[in-house]
Every structure is written in structure tokens, then in C-alpha cells.
Design an enzyme around this catalytic site. Structure first.
Site, mmCIF file in Angstrom:
data_model
loop_
_atom_site.group_PDB
_atom_site.id
_atom_site.type_symbol
_atom_site.label_atom_id
_atom_site.label_comp_id
_atom_site.label_asym_id
_atom_site.label_seq_id
_atom_site.Cartn_x
_atom_site.Cartn_y
_atom_site.Cartn_z
ATOM 1 N N ASP A 30 0.847 -1.189 0.000
ATOM 2 C CA ASP A 30 0.000 0.000 0.000
ATOM 3 C C ASP A 30 0.888 1.248 0.000
ATOM 4 O OD1 ASP A 30 -3.219 0.499 0.978
ATOM 5 O OD2 ASP A 30 -1.823 2.185 1.124
ATOM 6 N N ILE A 31 0.503 2.253 -0.770
ATOM 7 C CA ILE A 31 1.294 3.478 -0.897
ATOM 8 C C ILE A 31 1.264 4.299 0.402
ATOM 9 C CG2 ILE A 31 -0.502 5.089 -1.746
ATOM 10 C CD1 ILE A 31 1.467 5.862 -3.988
ATOM 11 N N ASN A 87 -12.889 -3.565 2.337
ATOM 12 C CA ASN A 87 -13.826 -2.467 2.585
ATOM 13 C C ASN A 87 -14.811 -2.426 1.422
ATOM 14 O OD1 ASN A 87 -12.596 -1.532 4.990
ATOM 15 N ND2 ASN A 87 -11.013 -0.502 3.790
ATOM 16 N N HIS A 100 -10.024 -5.237 -3.281
ATOM 17 C CA HIS A 100 -8.679 -5.505 -2.787
ATOM 18 C C HIS A 100 -8.765 -5.989 -1.358
ATOM 19 C CE1 HIS A 100 -9.822 -1.260 -2.495
ATOM 20 N NE2 HIS A 100 -9.218 -1.245 -1.317
ATOM 21 N N HIS A 102 -6.888 -6.108 2.037
ATOM 22 C CA HIS A 102 -5.778 -5.517 2.794
ATOM 23 C C HIS A 102 -5.193 -6.605 3.702
ATOM 24 C CE1 HIS A 102 -6.830 -1.106 2.275
ATOM 25 N NE2 HIS A 102 -8.013 -1.627 2.025
HETATM 26 P P1 5GP Z 1 -9.684 1.306 0.355
HETATM 27 O O1 5GP Z 1 -9.779 2.560 1.150
HETATM 28 O O2 5GP Z 1 -10.385 1.416 -0.975
HETATM 29 O O3 5GP Z 1 -10.102 0.075 1.120
HETATM 30 O O4 5GP Z 1 -8.139 1.083 0.085
HETATM 31 C C1 5GP Z 1 -7.470 1.652 -1.001
HETATM 32 C C2 5GP Z 1 -6.002 1.607 -0.658
HETATM 33 O O5 5GP Z 1 -5.252 1.856 -1.822
HETATM 34 C C3 5GP Z 1 -5.601 2.667 0.365
HETATM 35 O O6 5GP Z 1 -5.063 2.036 1.526
HETATM 36 C C4 5GP Z 1 -4.554 3.504 -0.381
HETATM 37 O O7 5GP Z 1 -3.488 3.923 0.437
HETATM 38 C C5 5GP Z 1 -4.098 2.566 -1.484
HETATM 39 N N1 5GP Z 1 -3.637 3.244 -2.681
HETATM 40 C C6 5GP Z 1 -4.240 4.307 -3.300
HETATM 41 N N2 5GP Z 1 -3.549 4.642 -4.392
HETATM 42 C C7 5GP Z 1 -2.495 3.783 -4.481
HETATM 43 C C8 5GP Z 1 -1.419 3.653 -5.425
HETATM 44 O O8 5GP Z 1 -1.298 4.372 -6.424
HETATM 45 N N3 5GP Z 1 -0.522 2.661 -5.184
HETATM 46 C C9 5GP Z 1 -0.619 1.826 -4.102
HETATM 47 N N4 5GP Z 1 0.320 0.892 -3.961
HETATM 48 N N5 5GP Z 1 -1.623 1.926 -3.203
HETATM 49 C C10 5GP Z 1 -2.543 2.888 -3.388
#
Ligand code: 5GP
Ligand code: ZN
Length: 114
Positions: A30-31, A87, A100, A102
Site C-alpha cells: 500500500d502506498i 472495505n 482488494h 488488505h
Molecule cells: P480502500 O480505502 O479502498 O479500502 O483502500 C485503497 C487503498 O489503496 C488505500 O489504503 C490507499 O493507500 C491505497 N492506494 C491508493 N492509491 C495507491 C497507489 O497508487 N498505489 C498503491 N500501492 N496503493 C494505493
């Protein structure tokens, strides 16, 4: 699919180091990590949310969870413990609409989550 960030990672448009890949799934860090280990495991197929999962996706979902436990072992967080999270939609804070899983570990977590 169109503007999907994770499809762009899959196509190589957004260069990202992969921690794991197979015919059906990939995993990358995760970034914006929320724990010492924070890896995202995604299907190659664009599926927007858990609400879009169908019977045909059963094996890919199983593969994602299996990859999470293998990666947890590789990260040495399997004994201490870890959390896997999907999520779904706004209330859960989904921000990327390509499912995705986590994988979070390397610190203690509270329950219930915030
Ligand atoms: P969500 O909030 O949809 O469950 O999780 C999305 C995740 O994607 C977040 O934890 C966010 O930090 C990660 N994320 C968003 N953009 C990028 C990216 O460009 N690269 C990577 N590796 N992770 C990302
Ligand atoms: Zn996508």
C-alpha cells in the site's frame, strides 16, 4: 477498466513493485501503509465492489485469502497475528473501486475497528 487505479497498476501504466503474482491475482504494498506490513491483494479481473462478486469468483477470492496467509508467513507476522480486510462502499471507507484485500500486520490492532 477505464479510469481504475488498480487496473492501471495491472497494465503497468502505474509502475509498482509486486510482492506476488499469479495468473489470477497480484499483490503489492500500500502506498500509504497503516501498519509495518500493509499489502493489497487484488484480482486481475476488474470487480468494483464485494457487491459485484458472483459465484464464478469463488476461486479467485479463495486464492486472494490464501495469498494473504502465505504473504503473512513471508513477512513473519503469521505468529504474532495479522488482519485481512475488504472495505465495501462508503460506510466502510472504500476509496478504490476494484476489490482488494488488505493484509495488515506488525502491530496490535483494536477491535471493533473505528
Ligand atoms: P480502500 O480505502 O479502498 O479500502 O483502500 C485503497 C487503498 O489503496 C488505500 O489504503 C490507499 O493507500 C491505497 N492506494 C491508493 N492509491 C495507491 C497507489 O497508487 N498505489 C498503491 N500501492 N496503493 C494505493
Ligand atoms: Zn480495476
Amino acid at each position: 477498466m477505464g479510469d481504475c487505479l488498480f487496473c492501471k497498476i495491472l497494465s503497468g501504466d502505474i509502475p509498482t513493485e509486486l510482492e506476488y503474482e499469479s495468473e489470477n491475482i497480484v499483490a503489492f504494498r500500500d502506498i500509504n501503509p497503516q501498519a509495518p506490513t500493509h499489502i493489497l491483494i487484488i484480482p486481475r479481473e476488474h470487480i468494483a465492489t464485494l457487491n459485484d462478486v458472483r459465484k464464478k469468483h469463488r476461486s479467485v477470492l479463495g486464492e486472494m485469502q490464501l495469498a494473504a496467509s502465505k504473504l503473512a508467513e513471508k513477512e513473519k507476522i503469521n505468529i504474532g497475528g495479522y488482519r485481512t480486510v475488504f472495505n465495501c462502499n462508503e460506510d466502510a471507507g472504500q476509496s478504490v473501486f476494484h476489490i482488494h484485500l488488505h493484509l495488515l500486520g506488525g502491530r496490535g490492532f483494536r477491535w471493533p475497528p473505528g
